[in-house]
Design an enzyme around this catalytic site. Structure first.
Site, short mmCIF file in Angstrom:
data_model
loop_
_atom_site.label_atom_id
_atom_site.label_comp_id
_atom_site.label_asym_id
_atom_site.label_seq_id
_atom_site.Cartn_x
_atom_site.Cartn_y
_atom_site.Cartn_z
N PRO A 347 0.86 -1.19 0.00
CA PRO A 347 0.00 0.00 0.00
C PRO A 347 0.90 1.25 0.00
O PRO A 347 1.53 1.56 1.01
CB PRO A 347 -0.80 -0.13 1.30
N ASP A 523 5.88 2.13 2.26
CA ASP A 523 4.90 1.06 2.51
C ASP A 523 4.09 1.47 3.73
O ASP A 523 4.63 1.53 4.84
CB ASP A 523 5.68 -0.25 2.75
N HIS A 524 2.83 1.73 3.52
CA HIS A 524 2.01 2.29 4.60
C HIS A 524 1.74 1.25 5.70
O HIS A 524 1.20 1.57 6.75
CB HIS A 524 0.69 2.82 4.03
N ARG A 525 2.11 -0.01 5.45
CA ARG A 525 1.99 -1.00 6.52
C ARG A 525 3.11 -0.80 7.55
O ARG A 525 2.99 -1.19 8.69
CB ARG A 525 2.10 -2.43 5.95
#
Ligand code: CAO
Length: 551
Positions: A347, A523-525
């Site tokens: 994401p 990476d938005h995680r």
């Protein structure tokens, strides 16, 4: 109808290898290359394919038996014309380094011809393609020698291109090329005849007689190349992956016939659940997977979220005007697949900022003379590398990877940074190691060297692995900004665009400043907007006053 007695073929000298699966039963009709039995040594598994089509008459072994070359295997009733076909030899390969747990069932290759008998003065040896780390046939894109060429051990003989990358095949020893067995465009596998080499040795070595016939040794070479036989370099454009998920179809557990079927159907085997012993993928699994896709169901155990994505319709562009259709190179396809994988799995968020590098540019200008004396070109890139290391040290979440188990995050205590290099063959990302320990001069020289190697397709696998963070600089090309794609399993990448002079308000007036547009994708995680804002703050502070780099 004639009966052919099939014995276990050359399995690379391995002995007492266990039969872990018998894929056929008496009465079964088999096609050439269908799997007959599967053997498993302590190093890897290997599948014995049918050398010809026929009907299984009887089977001479059972699961659990220990077999060696020559052990009776089975009887096959075959059409008379096919009886003379040779038994094909299985070749096993190491799993790709990115997925050590995965099993590999490579394509079989026809047993290599015996080398020419040695003479007392000169020997003409049949040089074969060594273990090239992939079971698929790969294309010859360059033949670097001609008949009559005198070559030294380690000289490049040919360049191959797989679906992963290009690789050079070095000469195993010095000699004179007496005959070429391949040409540009041929598709060849490990064990195929390459060329005849006249050497001065009195007899060919055992290793040269069967370079593709020693799977156990081949596995060992994968991590510790033999000093006698140079190993081919197999650059991988794929960034290193967390273990556990097969990164490519060459890393899944499936036989040649299944692989061929998957290729014909355009199916990515990494997405197909295997129902055979030890999750081996069988033909029915591929067919079931296709059926589920056709019925628009989400196939079980899909690796990515791509299964439900509506397909882009195939369009005949010729109906709109003249077209010229060119094949994609293996490298291009691999790059596309890596991008797609990263895009689907990560994401992405991109944040933007400008770094004021007015002083850095003035300083760089003063170094031009030194740079010339050192024979180094000093662009802003090495300073960016140093500034990134400083920011990575202060914000370790950026120097990390999400673990494949989904339960952990891995913080790296080393600082290896990849640089995206635009090459005629596509985008490649060589990695500069230990950037924190190198000077700006060293980084400038190394970046230039790696970029040149990338352009010449000379990068080795190790030079493209192990990155913690990447920089993609389009500064010399232009553009206001772009959203780079995270080079997963890294968690962030810095995009650099073209420097522009902008009027900046200094509190009392507008002054011209050299502003470097930066874009940070992450990476938005693993990271969020606050993390990225703080990373930018540090980075811009470093770039704005590079004296801080020495603090
Ligand atoms: N703004 C303005 N000029 C810049 C600049 C920037 N941000 N970055 C570099 N330049 C200048 C350099 O100073 C150099 O100028 P001089 O010739 O006057 O000294 C010139 O541009 C050429 O630089 P370079 O390309 O030789 O060196 P580099 O260190 O900047 O870059 C490399 C090396 C390998 C990163 C680059 O050649 C390259 O391939 N970039 C493309 C990467 C890419 O395609 N990314 C896209 C990925 S997303 O699809």
């Amino acid at each position: 109808m004639a009966t052919q007695h099939l014995n276990v073929p050359d399995i690379g000298g391995a002995e007492n290898v266990e039969v872990i699966e018998i894929c056929v039963k008496p009465g079964d009709k088999v096609n050439k290359d269908d799997s007959l039995i599967v053997l498993e040594s302590d190093k890897a598994s290997m599948e014995i394919p049918a050398p010809v089509s026929g009907t299984v008459k009887s089977i001479q072994l059972k699961v659990g038996d220990k077999v060696s070359q020559g052990s009776p295997m089975l009887e096959l009733d075959i059409a008379g014309a096919e009886v003379s076909q040779p038994v094909e030899k299985p070749v096993e390969k190491k799993s790709a380094p990115v997925a050590p747990a995965a099993k590999v069932e490579p394509e079989p290759v026809v047993a290599p011809p015996a080398p020419t008998t040695a003479s007392a003065v000169a020997t003409v040896e049949n040089i074969l393609v060594p273990d090239i780390g992939t079971s698929d046939a790969v294309e010859v894109i360059e033949v670097s020698v001609t008949v009559g060429t005198q070559i030294a051990a380690g000289d490049t003989m040919v360049v191959l291109e797989s679906d992963k990358a290009s690789m050079e095949i070095p000469a195993p020893k010095a000699g004179i090329v007496r005959a070429l067995k391949i040409k540009v465009g041929d598709k060849i596998s490990s064990g195929a005849a390459l060329l005849d080499l006249e050497t001065t040795s009195s007899a060919p070595t055992a290793a040269q007689q069967t370079p593709a016939a020693a799977p156990v040794a081949a596995s060992a070479h994968a991590t510790a190349p033999s000093s006698e036989i140079p190993q081919p370099s197999l650059p991988s454009t794929a960034p290193s992956q967390p273990a556990a998920v097969p990164a490519s179809s060459s890393e899944v557990y499936a036989g040649p016939a299944v692989r061929r079927l998957a290729r014909e159907m355009g199916i990515d085997l990494t997405r197909v659940p295997g129902s055979g012993p030890k999750n081996r993928i069988q033909k029915d699994d591929v067919k079931r997977f296709v059926k589920e896709l056709m019925e628009n169901r989400s196939p079980a155990r899909a690796v990515t979220g791509g299964a439900g994505i509506p397909a882009v319709p195939a369009i005949d562009f010729a109906q709109f005007g003249p077209i010229d259709t060119q094949p994609l190179t293996g490298l291009h396809k691999a790059i596309a697949s890596n991008m797609h994988r990263a895009w689907l799995n990560v994401p992405h968020v991109t944040q933007w900022d400008d770094a004021d590098i007015t002083e850095l540019e003035s300083f760089r200008e003063t170094l031009k003379g030194d740079a010339e004396k050192r024979g180094v070109k000093l662009s802003p890139l090495p300073f960016l590398l140093k500034a990134c290391v400083a920011a990575l040290k202060m914000h370790p979440k950026f120097n990390a990877s999400l673990h494949a188990d989904g339960e952990h995050i891995v913080y790296k205590q080393y600082f290896h940074i990849g640089i995206a290099v635009d090459t005629p063959a596509g985008l490649m990302v060589p990695v500069l190691r230990d950037v924190d320990k190198k000077s700006v001069w060293e980084l400038a020289a190394e970046a230039a060297e790696l970029a040149q190697k990338a352009k010449d397709r000379k990068l080795k696998p190790a030079e493209m692995q192990g990155g913690c963070f990447s920089i993609s600089s389009l500064g010399n090309i232009g553009g206001l900004g772009f959203t780079p794609i995270v080079n997963t399993p890294e968690v962030a990448i810095l995009g650099v665009s073209k420097l522009t002079v902008k009027p900046i308000w200094n509190g009392s007036e507008f002054v011209p400043r050299k502003m470097l547009p930066l874009s940070l994708s992450y990476d938005h995680r693993a990271l969020n907007g606050g993390d990225a804002g703080r990373f930018f703050a540090t980075l811009n502070q470093m770039l704005g006053d590079i004296r801080r780099l020495v603090l």
